[in-house]
Design an enzyme around this catalytic site. Structure first.
Site, PDB file in Angstrom:
ATOM      1  N   ARG A  75      -2.675 -24.217  -8.344  1.00  0.00           N
ATOM      2  CA  ARG A  75      -3.394 -24.380  -7.073  1.00  0.00           C
ATOM      3  C   ARG A  75      -2.648 -25.348  -6.145  1.00  0.00           C
ATOM      4  O   ARG A  75      -2.622 -25.156  -4.918  1.00  0.00           O
ATOM      5  CB  ARG A  75      -4.814 -24.870  -7.354  1.00  0.00           C
ATOM      6  CG  ARG A  75      -5.691 -23.770  -7.953  1.00  0.00           C
ATOM      7  CD  ARG A  75      -7.038 -24.272  -8.416  1.00  0.00           C
ATOM      8  NE  ARG A  75      -7.895 -23.134  -8.780  1.00  0.00           N
ATOM      9  CZ  ARG A  75      -9.017 -23.244  -9.491  1.00  0.00           C
ATOM     10  NH1 ARG A  75      -9.420 -24.435  -9.923  1.00  0.00           N
ATOM     11  NH2 ARG A  75      -9.736 -22.178  -9.759  1.00  0.00           N
ATOM     12  N   ASP A  77      -4.543 -26.295 -12.291  1.00  0.00           N
ATOM     13  CA  ASP A  77      -4.522 -27.228 -11.157  1.00  0.00           C
ATOM     14  C   ASP A  77      -3.149 -27.253 -10.493  1.00  0.00           C
ATOM     15  O   ASP A  77      -3.043 -27.328  -9.271  1.00  0.00           O
ATOM     16  CB  ASP A  77      -4.903 -28.638 -11.628  1.00  0.00           C
ATOM     17  CG  ASP A  77      -6.286 -28.691 -12.248  1.00  0.00           C
ATOM     18  OD1 ASP A  77      -7.133 -27.860 -11.871  1.00  0.00           O
ATOM     19  OD2 ASP A  77      -6.522 -29.553 -13.124  1.00  0.00           O
ATOM     20  N   HIS A 120      -9.264 -32.940 -15.425  1.00  0.00           N
ATOM     21  CA  HIS A 120      -9.545 -31.654 -14.759  1.00  0.00           C
ATOM     22  C   HIS A 120     -10.917 -31.759 -14.096  1.00  0.00           C
ATOM     23  O   HIS A 120     -11.907 -31.206 -14.546  1.00  0.00           O
ATOM     24  CB  HIS A 120      -9.523 -30.534 -15.797  1.00  0.00           C
ATOM     25  CG  HIS A 120      -9.760 -29.165 -15.230  1.00  0.00           C
ATOM     26  ND1 HIS A 120      -8.979 -28.612 -14.241  1.00  0.00           N
ATOM     27  CD2 HIS A 120     -10.696 -28.229 -15.527  1.00  0.00           C
ATOM     28  CE1 HIS A 120      -9.422 -27.406 -13.951  1.00  0.00           C
ATOM     29  NE2 HIS A 120     -10.470 -27.155 -14.723  1.00  0.00           N
ATOM     30  N   ARG A 161     -18.273 -30.062 -12.906  1.00  0.00           N
ATOM     31  CA  ARG A 161     -17.929 -29.631 -14.260  1.00  0.00           C
ATOM     32  C   ARG A 161     -18.674 -30.477 -15.295  1.00  0.00           C
ATOM     33  O   ARG A 161     -19.037 -30.006 -16.363  1.00  0.00           O
ATOM     34  CB  ARG A 161     -16.420 -29.739 -14.473  1.00  0.00           C
ATOM     35  CG  ARG A 161     -15.594 -28.762 -13.629  1.00  0.00           C
ATOM     36  CD  ARG A 161     -14.107 -28.940 -13.882  1.00  0.00           C
ATOM     37  NE  ARG A 161     -13.290 -27.976 -13.140  1.00  0.00           N
ATOM     38  CZ  ARG A 161     -12.810 -28.181 -11.920  1.00  0.00           C
ATOM     39  NH1 ARG A 161     -13.077 -29.316 -11.306  1.00  0.00           N
ATOM     40  NH2 ARG A 161     -12.071 -27.267 -11.330  1.00  0.00           N
ATOM     41  N   ALA A 221     -16.305 -13.130 -23.214  1.00  0.00           N
ATOM     42  CA  ALA A 221     -15.727 -11.950 -22.548  1.00  0.00           C
ATOM     43  C   ALA A 221     -16.143 -11.873 -21.085  1.00  0.00           C
ATOM     44  O   ALA A 221     -16.131 -10.805 -20.478  1.00  0.00           O
ATOM     45  CB  ALA A 221     -16.153 -10.679 -23.286  1.00  0.00           C
ATOM     46  N   VAL A 241     -10.940 -23.967 -22.763  1.00  0.00           N
ATOM     47  CA  VAL A 241     -11.064 -23.730 -21.322  1.00  0.00           C
ATOM     48  C   VAL A 241     -12.436 -24.171 -20.811  1.00  0.00           C
ATOM     49  O   VAL A 241     -12.591 -24.551 -19.653  1.00  0.00           O
ATOM     50  CB  VAL A 241     -10.837 -22.233 -20.997  1.00  0.00           C
ATOM     51  CG1 VAL A 241     -10.895 -21.972 -19.500  1.00  0.00           C
ATOM     52  CG2 VAL A 241      -9.511 -21.750 -21.567  1.00  0.00           C
TER      53      VAL A 241
END
Length: 308
Positions: free
Chosen positions: A151, A148, A175, A88, A8, A118
């Protein structure tokens, strides 16, 4: 239509807000491990219902997966976000354990659920879910390419000095800051190739700015972005929930497509009521194929760090 969002935090709450405002789900469940956090976010969002004109019921729960029972779609955003300077890939150790536990708990209560991953590193976390859950491959989707590509289109509209609605374009590949493959050759402004308006040098700059889009925001914000990621996830959720047969680039398990096997990586796919219903194979040129292969090697290297 019941949608569960695990985590959340900023991205999860943003996704819940967009899903609710679009008014296609009967219920959204927010779940978090922090005591009272999901309940508070849910209450805050429900207090916007009359202001924003939606009837979707939003409920929150502290780590009680029984509240997620019979979910049609579940989004996994849980894990630690990036901080400035982090890649990442550096999140893999902590987030792998979280994603494995979360996906197992979700399937226990919703065996027919479609999962949207995600958490970063997203392609590797999607691969992990494929390898550890036993769900059919059409029921596991990684959210990266949709964000992506958004963007990319933002950067194109900026360079073209035109409305974003004029622009269409797509990013495939991993990603990650180095793995993205913005398809500048196929990008258009109202069906006209963008190369008719922009120089090769400017298009290369657009491509590079797109690839570091997340890192740019992390540096500015001090944490990962949330508005665009939340909107991107809500788009995937809506395409599945409403059986839209909409095409999004997303992380899919490949079995020979694009010459790749046993890897989750961003490719265009048709999303509908059965989840990821079809992978679309684009005719890439030699340079794009080389970039895609290089991207896949990077993803496989990160996958190798998993303890499955």
């Amino acid at each position: 239509m019941k949608v569960t969002i695990v985590g959340a935090g900023a991205v999860g709450a943003s996704c819940a807000e967009y899903v609710a405002i679009k008014n296609f789900a009967s219920e959204v469940v927010l779940l978090d491990i922090k005591e009272g956090y999901a309940e508070g976010k849910a209450m805050d969002l429900m207090q916007t219902a009359t202001l924003n004109g939606f009837d979707t019921k939003i409920t929150g729960s502290t780590n009680d997966y029984s509240k997620t029972a019979n979910s049609d779609i579940a989004v996994i955003t849980s894990g630690i976000p990036r901080k400035p300077g982090m890649t990442r890939e550096e999140l893999i150790g902590i987030n792998a354990g979280i994603v494995k536990e979360v996906s197992s708990n979700l399937i226990k209560h919703s065996p027919n659920v479609t999962l949207i991953v995600v958490s970063n590193p997203m392609d590797t976390m999607t691969y992990l879910v494929h390898k550890t859950t036993g769900l059919p491959k059409n029921k596991i989707i990684g959210m990266g390419g949709a964000l992506d590509s958004a963007r990319f289109k933002y950067r194109l509209s900026e360079a073209l000095e035109c409305p974003p609605s004029d622009v269409d374009g797509m990013v495939i590949g991993g990603h990650s800051d180095t793995g993205m493959v913005p398809l500048t050759r196929l990008a258009t402004r109202n069906s006209v190739p963008v190369s008719a308006f922009l120089s090769e040098e400017r298009l290369n700059q657009v491509s590079e700015d797109t690839k570091v889009g997340g890192a740019t925001l992390t540096k500015l914000l001090g944490t990962s972005a949330w508005y665009a990621p939340g909107a991107a996830v809500s788009g995937l959720v809506q395409a599945i929930a409403c059986d839209q047969k909409k095409m999004f680039p997303c992380s899919a398990m490949l079995d020979g497509e694009y010459g790749l096997n046993d890897i989750c990586i961003g490719v265009p796919a048709i999303l509908g009521k059965d989840g990821l219903e079809k992978i679309v194979e684009l005719k890439l040129d030699d340079a794009e194929i080389a970039k895609m292969k290089e991207s896949a090697e990077g993803v496989k290297k990160t996958n190798g760090l998993l303890e499955i």
